[in-house]
Design an enzyme around this catalytic site. Structure first.
Site: not given
Ligand code: NAP
Length: 453
Positions: A227, A261
């Site tokens: 997602e 998102c």
């Molecule tokens: P993010 O930086 O990708 O982090 C999301 C989660 O992934 C966190 O727990 C993060 O841990 C972990 N993570 C990051 N890089 C990783 C890697 N290389 N390997 C394993 N785990 C990793 O995103 P965010 O800033 O928290 O959230 C915003 C993003 O989420 C936006 O792009 C938004 O559109 C998307 N989103 C999508 C949906 C949907 O349903 N489609 C819903 C909500 C949000 P750490 O915090 O420890 O880095």
């Protein structure tokens, strides 16, 4: 893990990360819990989920305040998020057993043939901070009720939310190990995915996180649901109710500080109503109450983290340098904390950051188009495909345009939302797989054919 209150910029809490041996013990507990949990009648798992919904309702203010302190969501929106989680629990408490009834197939005389839906085991959920309760319950409510057990790796800025969610399940009476939070940094996620005890992975987050996790899980032949981000179009056609579109559009862009998102990010407006829409839209945005997220009157709080706000600021600056016009907002607010002004840009050139990337904050790009065909083409001119909203007084036209948009969901005369009754997920760079409804509860199951002669 240091928690910084984004409304003030001060550190308010520190949590110890889990050690390697803590994680190993959690994985052991998870596997043991699964062997017992999968044998429980589904009616019992439904009853426990209904209790989790009650725990959420009983403690909603406390959970809401944890969210607001950790990531800056306005308190009224945080309370609404906890209530939504409780409704998600109600949904699966009521419907899980009917969703998971076996399918019976035509078979030779004297034999019975069915597909049974059986759980896979421990599922790792990697989750983001923006809806720190809802994203987790959207995964946990269906999956635990289907007989899987959950391991949560939450975003590093919301450890208090991660532990509070674990306590919801404990207080509701779930067995030890059915749902556990791992307080670990993202660079340890690959090791957890590779562990034999973990059977599948779901991630809600950015594209880079999704690609990395899917690639590791792919090497391990473990199923994933992704997602990911979005740049949803909000299409206003020439026969739309412009006032309603402007009011809903302003909210669709700015709720949760614009950090959603499925927020409307690109406003694609027919030339016949463009001036009217822009005027009303800017009025609506200028009237939003920006401020302390603990204040009940606040509609837009701070951004969640300094670094993320700086990225947004750069996206706007680079887009303005490329030719975009700032109609309102356009910079951070001159006050303590991580605040960005609700912003509207027009004349946005194709390919500049605000046009081609996801803007995760209160920045709206407004485009003028000549006709319906150009509106569809601009709406689809993105690598993302999460949601879309279309505004028209003609419902048939709305459905026709919806059919031409590349998105996981389209809402006509309504903002895009997630609702437990309908599937949620994206296409293109927004990911694959579905959460919620019957589709969501069936993602991490063994569809087992049983043929009895
Ligand atoms: P993010 O930086 O990708 O982090 C999301 C989660 O992934 C966190 O727990 C993060 O841990 C972990 N993570 C990051 N890089 C990783 C890697 N290389 N390997 C394993 N785990 C990793 O995103 P965010 O800033 O928290 O959230 C915003 C993003 O989420 C936006 O792009 C938004 O559109 C998307 N989103 C999508 C949906 C949907 O349903 N489609 C819903 C909500 C949000 P750490 O915090 O420890 O880095």
């Amino acid at each position: 893990m240091d928690v910084i209150d984004p409304s003030t910029g001060t550190q308010i809490e520190t949590y110890e990360e889990h050690t390697e041996s803590d994680v190993t013990e959690a994985l052991d507990r998870s596997r043991e819990a699964f062997e017992e949990w999968r044998t429980r009648p589904i009616r019992e798992r439904e009853r426990l989920l209904a209790s989790a919904g009650e725990v959420l309702r009983d403690n909603k203010r406390e959970y809401a305040e944890t969210m607001t302190r950790e990531m800056g969501k306005p308190i009224t929106q945080a309370v609404a998020e906890v209530e939504k989680c409780a409704r998600g629990c109600d949904h699966y408490a009521e419907h899980a057993s009917s969703y998971l009834e076996s399918d019976h197939h035509p078979s030779p005389a004297g034999s019975t043939v069915k597909t049974a839906y059986e759980p896979l085991g421990p599922v790792l959920a990697v989750m983001p901070w923006n809806f720190p309760f809802w994203q987790v319950f959207r995964f946990a409510a269906p999956n635990l009720t289907a007989g899987n057990v959950g391991l949560l790796k939450h975003a590093s800025n919301v450890p208090g939310c991660a532990l509070a969610i674990e306590s919801v399940f404990r207080e509701a009476g779930y067995p030890e190990g059915a749902f556990q939070s791992l307080l670990i940094p993202s660079d340890l996620v690959d090791d957890v995915i590779a562990d034999d005890r973990v059977r599948a992975v779901t991630v809600t987050g950015s594209g880079p996180a999704g690609r990395s996790i899917a690639s590791t899980a792919g090497e391990q032949l473990k199923k994933t649901v992704l997602e990911l981000g979005g740049s949803d179009p909000f299409v206003v056609l020439d026969d739309a109710n412009v006032a309603a579109a402007a009011e809903t559009g302003a909210w669709a862009r700015n709720q949760n500080g614009g950090q959603s998102c499925i927020a409307a990010k690109r406003f694609v407006v027919h030339t016949d109503v463009y001036d009217d829409f822009l005027d009303s839209f800017v009025d609506e945005i200028d009237s939003l109450a920006v401020g302390d997220p603990m204040d009940e009157e606040t509609q837009v709080g701070p951004q969640a983290r300094e670094g993320l706000m700086e990225e947004l600021r750069e996206q706007v600056e680079d887009s303005v340098a490329a030719g975009a016009t700032v109609v309102t907002g356009g910079d951070r607010l001159d006050r303590d904390g991580v605040y960005y002004q609700p912003t509207v840009l027009t004349d946005v050139p194709a390919g500049c950051p605000v046009d081609s990337e996801e803007t995760f904050g209160p920045v709206a790009a407004v485009y003028e188009v000549d006709d319906e065909a150009e509106a569809v083409s601009k709406a689809n001119d993105t690598t993302f495909g999460l949601g879309a909203s279309v505004w028209t007084d003609d419902r048939d036209r709305g459905e026709r345009v919806a059919g031409r948009l590349d998105a996981g969901c389209v809402y006509v005369n309504q903002l895009v939302k997630s609702d437990p009754r309908v599937p949620f997920g994206g296409v293109k760079d927004s990911g694959y797989g579905r959460e919620l409804s019957e589709a969501g509860i069936k993602e991490f199951l063994n569809r087992k054919t049983v043929w009895v002669e």
